[in-house]
Enzyme design. Structure first.
Site, PDB file in Angstrom:
ATOM      1  CD  GLU A 509      -2.889   1.308   0.271  1.00 57.95           C
ATOM      2  OE1 GLU A 509      -2.995   0.415  -0.592  1.00 57.95           O
ATOM      3  OE2 GLU A 509      -3.601   2.327   0.277  1.00 57.95           O
ATOM      4  CB  THR A 620     -10.063   8.770 -10.982  1.00 56.40           C
ATOM      5  OG1 THR A 620      -8.911   8.353 -10.255  1.00 56.40           O
ATOM      6  CG2 THR A 620     -11.283   8.761 -10.081  1.00 56.40           C
TER       7      THR A 620
END
Ligand code: DMJ
Length: 645
Positions: A509, A620
């Protein structure tokens, strides 16, 4: 009775005098007027007004209320912390328990083929367009969302595309090896979809280990996020039975009359974006009418002193909005209010109602005017004062897609939106001057900035920036074009390194460049991978821009890693630690895996003529939206007028 008791009034006829009757009638007519007027104050009055007002009048916006100090706590977890703790399970191959999910396609194969043949039917239609058709294109019908259906002609829109959306042969690559890889990605999509359908149909996401659905609280009670997010992916992959099931669900079960609290950003990028692209790709009216209905519900979010929307909106009639409980001092988030532009401009296109564009242009104006520390845009802004609340700048979470939407607004406007262009390149200059770093090992990365102090950390989310800088390279000043392309390639390379340096070959992440290591997560809490797309997104753009085969190779490495570590018996799941091959799954098949990760992989292994970048920009959430060619659309309109005369 009341009248009889009035003093000095004698009864006549039905017990009332003429003057009494007059007063009674006056009272009655007053009552009727009052009731009629009251209709206009009902929350859903927009529709009622349409019944009474002329169709040419612009429908007024439903106004909601919102106090400045009521930031809510109950929705306080950032979306990336939303995934629940799951259970560990052995990975498996395609479940043999999957029942046959086939169903009679609603759209016939022939019609489908015509559509898949890149709008060929519509091209033919354009050649043989008759006077009658032109006239009927203009026939004014007001639909129940107040949009004049003649204000947007789908056929006209198609004629203004430079290329067929689905290419010559649906983007099928001539090289057999690449085609095999593409087929593999399609199989992954079918597997993810079939399991969602079997275990979580109508819910927002699939929990593949526990084999059930997840609703969550991001979408304010709206359901079927995975369905809406999958529509265009299924369509471009030619999974038509699945696409038809999805479309049927939208027709019969997508209920927009929800009353819950939703993230404006998430609803916009997934639902509005997903429905818009489904409409533009297929021309199916149901997607258009649903998206216009939903768009109207989002408008009250902008009723703040500055017009900067808050993060959370009640989708019901109150339209009340709140800031996220975790956002400093009731602020709004840059990546949230800065990621509405593409969808809202298209809402105005389809509805012929300028209100949506006005709302996002107002945001743009404020951001353009406000002073920026070192030319940078901090992540938190007060929707009340219009001032920055904190000086934290990031190209990853909280900031990311704001920058993406600047360059994409410019591209989507057919390169006419000069303000967006200017803002993008000055932001990029500030980013380069303040955030872009080179590690001792030679890796280029984007650090985060906290009031002038650098945090040498790059989030997985920030890896989209390779692709972004790549697609913007060509419109930079001539002397910087190659530099931008090189920078895009270097960032994409660093993100690839974050994958190759893990045991699973999937990226964490967030990864760091201090404490000895490079491009690796040093904190336990940063080691997870939740099926995110950003690294693969950059591979796809860099492939299209350079045709360097390494990007396809890197994409294939990701496919193998996903298959090995994220595929479980009933779908795909995120993992908790990319640095260990002992699987610990998070039990969540995110909807963006279907809309983005698998779509970008499929495009990576397809020819460039599948959704060509000359005609499409991806929002997006990877939903393709067409470039708006105003001059072509106007010429077409003039031609139609001439034909009709
Ligand atoms: C997606 O929903 C979008 O790409 C968003 O802009 C950022 N995060 C997720 C995927 O990681």
């Amino acid at each position: 009775m009341v009248f009889r008791k009035l003093p000095g009034v004698s009864a006549s006829g039905m017990g009332l005098r003429l003057s009494q009757k007059f007063v009674f009638l006056l009272f009655l007519s007053g009552l009727v007027t009052l009731c009629f007027g009251a209709l206009f104050f009902l929350p859903d009055s927009v529709r009622l007004k349409r019944i009474f007002l002329s169709k040419t009048e612009t429908p007024p916006v439903t106004v909601g209320s919102g106090s400045e100090n009521d930031a809510r706590e109950h929705l306080k977890r950032p979306k990336d912390q939303e995934h629940p703790r799951g259970m560990t399970s052995a990975k498996g191959e395609t479940s043999t328990k999957l029942k046959s999910l086939s169903r009679k396609p609603v759209v016939s194969r022939e019609a489908t083929e015509e559509r898949l043949a890149g709008g060929k039917a519509l091209e033919d239609l354009s050649l043989s367009r008759s006077r009658a058709e032109s006239v009927s294109e203009r026939a004014t019908v007001v639909d129940h969302h107040g949009a004049d259906t003649d204000t947007f002609s789908y056929a006209k829109f198609k004629r203004c595309l430079l290329k067929p959306p689905l290419g010559r042969d649906y983007g099928k690559p001539s090289d057999p090896n690449t085609n095999e890889r593409r087929e593999k990605v399609k199989e992954m999509m079918k597997f993810a979809w079939d399991n969602y359908k079997l275990y979580a149909w109508g819910k927002n996401e699939l929990r593949p280990l526990t084999r059930n659905g997840h609703l969550g609280n991001m979408f304010g009670g709206l359901k079927g996020a995975s369905i809406i997010d999958s529509l265009d992916t299924l369509y471009i992959m030619g999974l038509m039975d699945e696409y038809n099931d999805a479309k049927e669900w939208v027709q019969t079960s997508l209920d927009l009359n929800s009353n819950g609290e939703a993230s404006l950003f998430e609803v916009n990028i997934r639902y509005v974006g997903g429905l818009l692209s489904a409409y533009y790709l297929t021309g199916e009216e149901v997607f258009k009418s649903k998206v216009l209905e939903l768009g109207e519900k989002l408008l009250p979010a902008f009723n703040t002193p500055t017009g900067i929307p808050r993060g959370v909106i009640n989708l019901g009639s109150s339209g009340t909005s709140w800031s996220w409980g975790w956002a400093s001092a009731g602020s709004s988030i840059l990546a949230e209010f800065g990621t509405l532009h593409l969808e809202f401009v298209h809402l105005s296109e389809l509805s012929a109602n300028p209100i949506y564009t006005e709302k996002v242009m107002n945001i743009r104006k404020l951001l353009n005017k406000i002073e920026k520390p070192h030319g940078l845009y901090p992540n938190f802004l007060s929707p009340v004062s219009g001032n920055w609340v904190q000086h934290h700048v990031s190209i990853g979470g909280l900031g990311d897609s704001f920058y993406e939407y600047l360059i994409k607004s410019f591209l989507m406007s057919d390169k006419t939106d000069g303000d967006a262009k200017k803002m993008y390149y000055s932001a990029l200059e500030a980013i380069e001057a303040n955030l872009v770093q080179k590690s001792p090992g030679g890796l280029t990365y984007m650090a985060e900035w906290r009031g002038g102090i650098l945090d040498h950390k790059m989030g997985h989310l920030a890896c989209f920036s390779g692709g972004m800088i790549g697609i913007g390279a060509d419109d930079g000043v001539p002397e910087k074009r190659q530099h931008y392309l090189d920078l895009a390639a270097e960032i994409t390379h660093t993100c690839h390194e974050s994958y190759t340096r893990s045991a699973t070959k999937l990226g964490p992440e967030a990864f760091r460049f201090d404490g000895g290591g490079e491009a690796t997560a040093t904190r336990l809490s940063d080691r997870y991978y939740i099926l995110r797309p950003e690294v693969i997104e950059s591979y796809m753009y860099m492939w299209r821009l350079t045709h360097d085969p390494k990007y396809r190779e890197w994409g294939w490495e990701a496919v193998e890693a996903l298959e090995q570590h994220c595929r479980v018996e009933a779908g795909f799941s995120g993992i908790r630690d990319v640095y260990t091959t002992t699987a610990s799954h998070d039990n969540m098949q995110q909807s963006f895996f279907l809309s983005e990760t698998l779509k970008y992989l499929y495009l990576l292994f397809s020819d460039d003529d599948l959704l060509p970048l000359e005609d499409w920009v991806f929002n997006t959430e990877a939903h393709p939206l067409p470039i708006i060619r105003k001059s072509c659309l106007q010429d077409e309109a003039t031609q139609d007028k001439t034909v009709a005369e």
